[in-house]
Design a protein around this motif. Structure first.
Motif, short mmCIF file in Angstrom:
data_model
loop_
_atom_site.label_atom_id
_atom_site.label_comp_id
_atom_site.label_asym_id
_atom_site.label_seq_id
_atom_site.Cartn_x
_atom_site.Cartn_y
_atom_site.Cartn_z
N ASP A 161 -10.48 0.26 2.47
CA ASP A 161 -9.43 -0.49 1.79
C ASP A 161 -8.98 0.23 0.51
O ASP A 161 -8.45 -0.41 -0.40
CB ASP A 161 -9.90 -1.91 1.46
N HIS A 162 -9.18 1.55 0.45
CA HIS A 162 -8.79 2.30 -0.74
C HIS A 162 -7.29 2.16 -1.02
O HIS A 162 -6.89 2.02 -2.19
CB HIS A 162 -9.15 3.78 -0.57
N ALA A 163 -6.47 2.20 0.02
CA ALA A 163 -5.03 2.08 -0.18
C ALA A 163 -4.67 0.70 -0.72
O ALA A 163 -3.76 0.57 -1.55
CB ALA A 163 -4.29 2.35 1.13
N TRP A 164 -5.39 -0.33 -0.26
CA TRP A 164 -5.14 -1.67 -0.79
C TRP A 164 -5.46 -1.72 -2.27
O TRP A 164 -4.73 -2.32 -3.06
CB TRP A 164 -5.99 -2.71 -0.06
N ALA A 165 -6.58 -1.11 -2.64
CA ALA A 165 -6.99 -1.11 -4.05
C ALA A 165 -5.93 -0.44 -4.92
O ALA A 165 -5.59 -0.94 -6.01
CB ALA A 165 -8.34 -0.41 -4.20
N GLN A 166 -5.40 0.68 -4.45
CA GLN A 166 -4.37 1.38 -5.22
C GLN A 166 -3.11 0.54 -5.34
O GLN A 166 -2.49 0.46 -6.42
CB GLN A 166 -4.07 2.72 -4.56
N ALA A 167 -2.72 -0.10 -4.23
CA ALA A 167 -1.52 -0.95 -4.27
C ALA A 167 -1.73 -2.15 -5.18
O ALA A 167 -0.80 -2.57 -5.89
CB ALA A 167 -1.18 -1.42 -2.85
N TYR A 168 -2.92 -2.70 -5.18
CA TYR A 168 -3.23 -3.86 -6.02
C TYR A 168 -3.08 -3.50 -7.50
O TYR A 168 -2.52 -4.25 -8.30
CB TYR A 168 -4.65 -4.33 -5.73
N VAL A 169 -3.57 -2.32 -7.85
CA VAL A 169 -3.46 -1.86 -9.24
C VAL A 169 -2.00 -1.59 -9.60
O VAL A 169 -1.53 -1.96 -10.69
CB VAL A 169 -4.33 -0.61 -9.45
N ARG A 170 -1.26 -0.96 -8.69
CA ARG A 170 0.16 -0.69 -8.96
C ARG A 170 0.94 -1.98 -9.15
O ARG A 170 1.93 -2.01 -9.89
CB ARG A 170 0.77 0.12 -7.81
N ALA A 171 0.48 -3.05 -8.50
CA ALA A 171 1.15 -4.35 -8.64
C ALA A 171 0.72 -5.08 -9.91
O ALA A 171 1.17 -6.20 -10.16
CB ALA A 171 0.86 -5.21 -7.42
N GLY B 4 -2.59 -5.73 -10.78
CA GLY B 4 -3.84 -6.48 -10.63
C GLY B 4 -5.07 -5.62 -10.85
O GLY B 4 -4.99 -4.41 -11.09
N ARG B 5 -6.22 -6.26 -10.73
CA ARG B 5 -7.51 -5.56 -10.86
C ARG B 5 -8.27 -5.82 -9.56
O ARG B 5 -8.72 -6.94 -9.31
CB ARG B 5 -8.27 -6.12 -12.06
N TYR B 6 -8.40 -4.79 -8.74
CA TYR B 6 -9.00 -4.97 -7.42
C TYR B 6 -10.52 -5.07 -7.47
O TYR B 6 -11.14 -5.78 -6.67
CB TYR B 6 -8.60 -3.80 -6.51
N TYR B 7 -11.13 -4.34 -8.39
CA TYR B 7 -12.58 -4.38 -8.55
C TYR B 7 -12.92 -5.15 -9.82
O TYR B 7 -12.22 -5.01 -10.83
CB TYR B 7 -13.17 -2.97 -8.60
N PRO B 8 -13.99 -5.95 -9.78
CA PRO B 8 -14.92 -6.13 -8.66
C PRO B 8 -14.34 -7.01 -7.55
O PRO B 8 -13.38 -7.75 -7.76
CB PRO B 8 -16.13 -6.81 -9.32
N LYS B 9 -14.95 -6.91 -6.39
CA LYS B 9 -14.63 -7.73 -5.23
C LYS B 9 -15.93 -8.16 -4.59
O LYS B 9 -17.01 -7.62 -4.90
CB LYS B 9 -13.79 -6.93 -4.23
N VAL C 245 -12.99 -12.62 -9.33
CA VAL C 245 -12.84 -11.31 -8.69
C VAL C 245 -11.62 -11.36 -7.77
O VAL C 245 -11.06 -12.42 -7.51
CB VAL C 245 -14.11 -10.92 -7.90
N SER C 246 -11.20 -10.19 -7.28
CA SER C 246 -9.93 -10.13 -6.54
C SER C 246 -9.96 -10.85 -5.21
O SER C 246 -8.94 -11.39 -4.77
CB SER C 246 -9.53 -8.67 -6.31
N GLY C 247 -11.12 -10.87 -4.55
CA GLY C 247 -11.18 -11.50 -3.25
C GLY C 247 -12.51 -11.29 -2.58
O GLY C 247 -13.48 -10.86 -3.21
N ALA C 248 -12.55 -11.59 -1.27
CA ALA C 248 -13.79 -11.50 -0.50
C ALA C 248 -13.49 -10.87 0.85
O ALA C 248 -12.44 -11.13 1.46
CB ALA C 248 -14.41 -12.88 -0.32
N HIS C 249 -14.44 -10.07 1.34
CA HIS C 249 -14.27 -9.31 2.58
C HIS C 249 -15.55 -9.42 3.41
O HIS C 249 -16.66 -9.37 2.87
CB HIS C 249 -13.98 -7.85 2.27
N VAL C 250 -15.39 -9.58 4.72
CA VAL C 250 -16.52 -9.67 5.66
C VAL C 250 -16.33 -8.56 6.67
O VAL C 250 -15.37 -8.58 7.45
CB VAL C 250 -16.56 -11.04 6.36
N THR C 251 -17.22 -7.58 6.67
CA THR C 251 -16.99 -6.40 7.51
C THR C 251 -18.06 -6.25 8.59
O THR C 251 -19.22 -6.60 8.40
CB THR C 251 -16.95 -5.13 6.65
N PHE C 252 -17.60 -5.73 9.75
CA PHE C 252 -18.43 -5.53 10.95
C PHE C 252 -19.02 -6.86 11.43
O PHE C 252 -20.17 -6.92 11.87
CB PHE C 252 -19.52 -4.49 10.70
N CYS C 253 -18.22 -7.90 11.37
CA CYS C 253 -18.65 -9.20 11.86
C CYS C 253 -18.41 -9.29 13.36
O CYS C 253 -17.81 -8.41 13.98
CB CYS C 253 -17.90 -10.32 11.13
#
Length: 380
Positions: A83-93, A95-100, A139-147
């Motif tokens: 989600d690196h591209a999302w983090a960059q877009a979030y900052v450009r908008a 916002g603060r993507y980290y922490p998450k 924090v910016s949000g929550a993610h559930v991976t490899f579920c």
């Protein structure tokens, strides 16, 4: 959520009794208390790593009925669903993507239950709880991976955005032997793999399978050398500490298959696998001497041998690697869930993921055409 349901976050897996945590799981080795504890006790996660444990439990009538491995993340390293591209877009908008928040197993691209629970009501409680914790911690949000796919369906109903990516898995269709598996391949591919294995096994030594009490501390000394070399080349620095391997030697050796190539009794290459109820999970590989096709032999063919011999349903060989296709590994969908607090960014992310899912479905279908199976074989 009712007043009888209580959410709690825990800064360490040690705060939860092993028997309580493991009773909620599905037997996947990576979500066991002993694996998560090994990560923490070895300081592979925790202060300074960007993976701060914040495990979530849900109580009903005073009893823990659900739990989730949860971390506060200050970066996106070691996740394998990027989600690196999302983090960059979030900052450009602005916002603060980290922490998450990341509901995941650190450094482990292997599918399994992430919402450990007795029933779907409790799983829904965990999903709602993830959103609540994100709000509370700002924090910016929550993610559930490899579920699992079922968890992805529940998450979508709860307001998370589903994402589909892709991995290569070997699927056991009741093969009686490796030769039986080869019989399902086209003639040319069958010959190619036989030649490849013959060349790999002619490296001048022996291949050993070590598990349980056959594993000894000196085996980890050798594997640590392999792991450091591979980790330095792939990630810049290894994620796991040396102490992690000592911990799993003590607590998880029955969950491990270490495949070593030795010359004159000296290990020169190795592949570390973890064993689940119906799968073998390839995790790390490394070597101190180069031999043609030995990587493929130790990581892929030997794992298939083990799966067939022990009646396991699949081999998960980790992230990426189009070269796995030619060795009988097939493209399969991988599921994750994503939610961000900013409504505008959430809508933009939803549009992106809708398009990505369509493209990924087409990619998986196209990749399936390149598997080595005979045309008309019942493989996907």
């Amino acid at each position: 959520m009712t007043d009888m349901m209580t959410l709690t976050t825990h800064p360490s897996i040690a705060a939860i009794a092993p028997e309580v945590w493991d009773a909620l799981g599905d037997g996947n080795p990576f979500t066991t208390h002993r694996f998560l504890s090994a990560l923490e006790q070895s300081r592979s996660v925790g202060t300074g790593t960007g993976w701060q444990p914040l495990h979530l439990t849900l109580e009903r009538d005073g009893q823990i009925v659900a739990a989730a491995p949860l971390y506060a993340k200050s970066h996106s390293q070691g996740e394998y669903i990027f989600d690196h591209a999302w983090a960059q877009a979030y900052v450009r908008a602005g916002g603060r993507y980290y922490p998450k928040l990341q509901c995941a197993v650190p450094f482990t691209p292997a599918t399994g239950a992430r919402l450990l629970a007795r029933d779907d009501e409790a799983r829904a409680g965990l999903l709602a709880g993830l959103m609540q914790v994100a709000e509370r911690l700002d924090v910016s949000g929550a993610h559930v991976t490899f579920c699992t796919e079922h968890e992805a369906d529940l998450g979508e109903a709860a307001g998370f955005l589903p994402r589909v990516t892709q991995q290569y898995h070997w699927l056991n269709r009741g093969y009686a032997s490796y030769d039986d598996f080869l019989g399902a391949l086209s003639s040319r591919k069958r010959k190619d793999l036989r030649k490849e294995r013959a060349r790999a096994q002619a490296f001048g030594g022996t291949i050993r399978h070590l598990t349980g009490d056959d594993l000894r501390p000196h085996h980890w000394d050798a594997f640590w050398e392999f792991y450091q070399d591979t980790g330095a080349r792939k990630w810049g620095q290894p994620y796991l500490t040396r102490a992690f391997f000592d911990r799993i030697q003590d607590t998880m050796r029955d969950d491990i298959l270490l495949v070593l190539a030795e010359v004159d009794g000296r290990p020169i290459a190795g592949a570390l696998n973890f064993l689940g109820p119906d799968a073998i999970y390839g995790r790390y590989w490394g070597c101190v001497a180069d031999h043609a096709f030995l990587h493929f032999e130790l990581c892929y063919h030997q794992a298939i041998d083990h799966a067939i011999a022990h009646g396991l349903g699949r081999v998960e060989a980790g992230a990426q690697g189009d070269h796995k296709l030619a060795r009988g590994y097939e493209p399969v969908p991988i599921h994750s869930l994503h939610w961000v607090r900013d409504p505008g960014f959430l809508r933009a992310l939803e549009n992106y993921l809708d398009q990505e899912r369509d493209a990924m479905g087409a990619e998986i279908e196209a990749l399936a055409e390149f598997t080595p199976f005979r045309k008309g074989d019942p493989s996907p």
